[in-house]
Each structure stands twice: as structure tokens, then as C-alpha cells.
Design an enzyme around this catalytic site. Structure first.
Site, PDB file in Angstrom:
ATOM      1  N   ASN A 188     -45.871  27.836  20.308  1.00 17.18           N
ATOM      2  CA  ASN A 188     -46.636  27.969  21.553  1.00 17.18           C
ATOM      3  C   ASN A 188     -47.944  28.672  21.248  1.00 17.18           C
ATOM      4  OD1 ASN A 188     -47.148  28.075  24.406  1.00 17.18           O
ATOM      5  ND2 ASN A 188     -46.494  30.218  24.405  1.00 17.18           N
ATOM      6  N   HIS A 233     -50.608  31.294  23.144  1.00 17.24           N
ATOM      7  CA  HIS A 233     -50.671  32.207  24.290  1.00 17.24           C
ATOM      8  C   HIS A 233     -52.010  32.945  24.235  1.00 17.24           C
ATOM      9  CE1 HIS A 233     -49.099  34.722  27.484  1.00 17.24           C
ATOM     10  NE2 HIS A 233     -49.626  35.753  26.845  1.00 17.24           N
ATOM     11  N   SER A 288     -52.742  33.977  20.348  1.00 18.49           N
ATOM     12  CA  SER A 288     -51.652  34.016  19.369  1.00 18.49           C
ATOM     13  C   SER A 288     -50.923  32.678  19.357  1.00 18.49           C
ATOM     14  CB  SER A 288     -50.628  35.096  19.726  1.00 18.49           C
ATOM     15  OG  SER A 288     -51.233  36.346  19.944  1.00 18.49           O
TER      16      SER A 288
END
Ligand code: GAR
Length: 197
Positions: free
Chosen positions: A104, A106, A133
Site C-alpha cells: 500500500n 500511504h 510510505s
């Protein structure tokens, strides 16, 4: 060459960065799935000739929705799943099934500012820096081991939109770089850590 599935809920600018990178990268995006009909990223994917699918989440349990997602990803022989502005929490079962192959992006310097409304909270707290991140996804929200981060300054007169745009700019460099590492086998999730080499 790793086969990538990208999950989106919105405009898909990070998806666009991955599409732009893939020509000479060790990965190919083979499936883009959105829980939102008409999400901007679906048109980007279609323009690039990538198969798209809408799986609405409304009226379904989390487990039922995730089972549909899982089936669609497997049907497309996806090997790595990238969340790119995918605004649904995934069930423990789904994250465990894809553990080490699910990442993911973020818009904060995790572990700081997990969750939503990140830029508002960063400005409110008068932080001098923020960033983005890319991390492995684990059942706990935004808590998985970080693969790569990029930092940006926060200006005294920043609005959430101005900060979001500055962070997004580095996201577009960070996500392709992190995905290349994973697709190349240069980073792995081992015993809860991102291990390089
Ligand atoms: C990006 O800023 C991404 O980091 C964030 O949503 C935006 C999606 O933009 N993701 C999260 O907040 C996940 N919790 P995009 O659709 O243009 O890629």
C-alpha cells in the site's frame, strides 16, 4: 516479470505512475479493480489497454466483498497486489492470503499519521515535515513493515491541498521504485520485517 493487480477507489494518479513505469520495469499491470464505479483510475487503465473490473462493496459483508476481490485477482493470475488510493479496509483473511504480496502507499511518514485526513492532522500539529510510505499490508491498519519512504517539507502557510499535492508528487516516484524492489525479489516480508537483499 511479475503480474500486478492494482486496487483503486479514486482518480488513480499513483496507478498512472505505475503504468508509466512498467514499460522497462520487472512488472506488468494485468488487472485494475475498483470498488467505485466511474473511479477516474479505471479510465486511465482502459486507455493503457489494461483489463478493468468494478466490484461494488455496498450491501456486502467485508468478507463477501473480499472473497470477490480475491477471486478476481486469482482469475487474472495476479502475483502482487498494489493498493493505490483504495479506501476500503481489507479483512484479516484477505491480508493473510496475500501476505508478502500485498503493498500500500500511504501519504505520511508511517508509523506517524495512520488512517484518514492525514494532511489536515499534520498541519494542525504544526509538523515541519511529512511524506509518503510504501509498506507491506498486514491486518492492523497502516501498520505493516515499511519498504520505502520519501520526505517533504511542510510550510507554515500550507493548506491540506497544497501539502497533499507536494506529497503526491513524491508518491509517484516512490511507488514505482518500491514495486520494482518487490517484483525483483530484492525485498521480502519475513517474520514481520521488510528484509532487503
Ligand atoms: C494518495 O495520496 C494515497 O497515498 C492515498 O490516497 C491518495 C490516492 O491518490 N491513500 C491513502 O490515504 C490510503 N490510506 P490517487 O488515487 O491519485 O493515487
Amino acid at each position: 516479470m511479475k503480474r500486478i493487480g492494482v486496487l483503486i477507489s479514486g482518480r488513480g494518479s499513483n496507478l498512472g505512475a505505475l503504468i508509466a513505469d512498467q514499460a522497462n520495469a520487472p512488472y506488468r499491470i494485468v488487472s485494475v479493480i475498483s470498488n467505485i464505479e466511474g473511479a477516474g483510475g479505471l479510465a486511465r487503465a482502459a486507455e493503457a489497454g489494461i483489463a478493468t473490473k468494478v466490484i461494488p462493496h455496498k450491501g456486502k459483508t467485508r468478507e463477501a466483498f473480499d472473497a470477490e476481490l480475491d477471486a478476481a485477482l486469482r482469475a487474472a493470475d495476479v502475483e502482487i497486489v498494489c493498493l493505490a488510493g483504495f479506501m476500503r479496509i481489507l479483512s484479516d483473511g484477505f491480508t493473510r492470503a496475500w501476505e508478502g504480496r500485498l503493498i500500500n502507499i500511504h501519504p505520511s511518514l508511517l508509523p506517524a499519521y495512520k488512517g484518514t485526513h492525514v494532511h489536515e492532522r499534520v498541519i494542525e500539529a504544526r509538523e515541519s515535515q511529512s511524506g509518503a510510505s510504501v509498506h507491506f499490508v498486514v491486518p492492523e491498519l497502516d501498520a505493516g513493515p515499511v519498504i520505502a519512504q520519501a520526505r517533504v517539507p511542510v510550510h507554515a502557510d500550507d493548506t491540506p491541498d497544497a501539502l497533499a499535492a507536494r506529497v503526491l508528487d513524491v508518491e509517484h516516484k516512490l511507488y514505482p521504485a518500491a514495486l520494482r524492489l518487490l517484483a525483483d525479489g530484492k525485498v521480502k516480508l519475513e517474520k514481520g520485517l521488510a528484509v532487503f537483499g
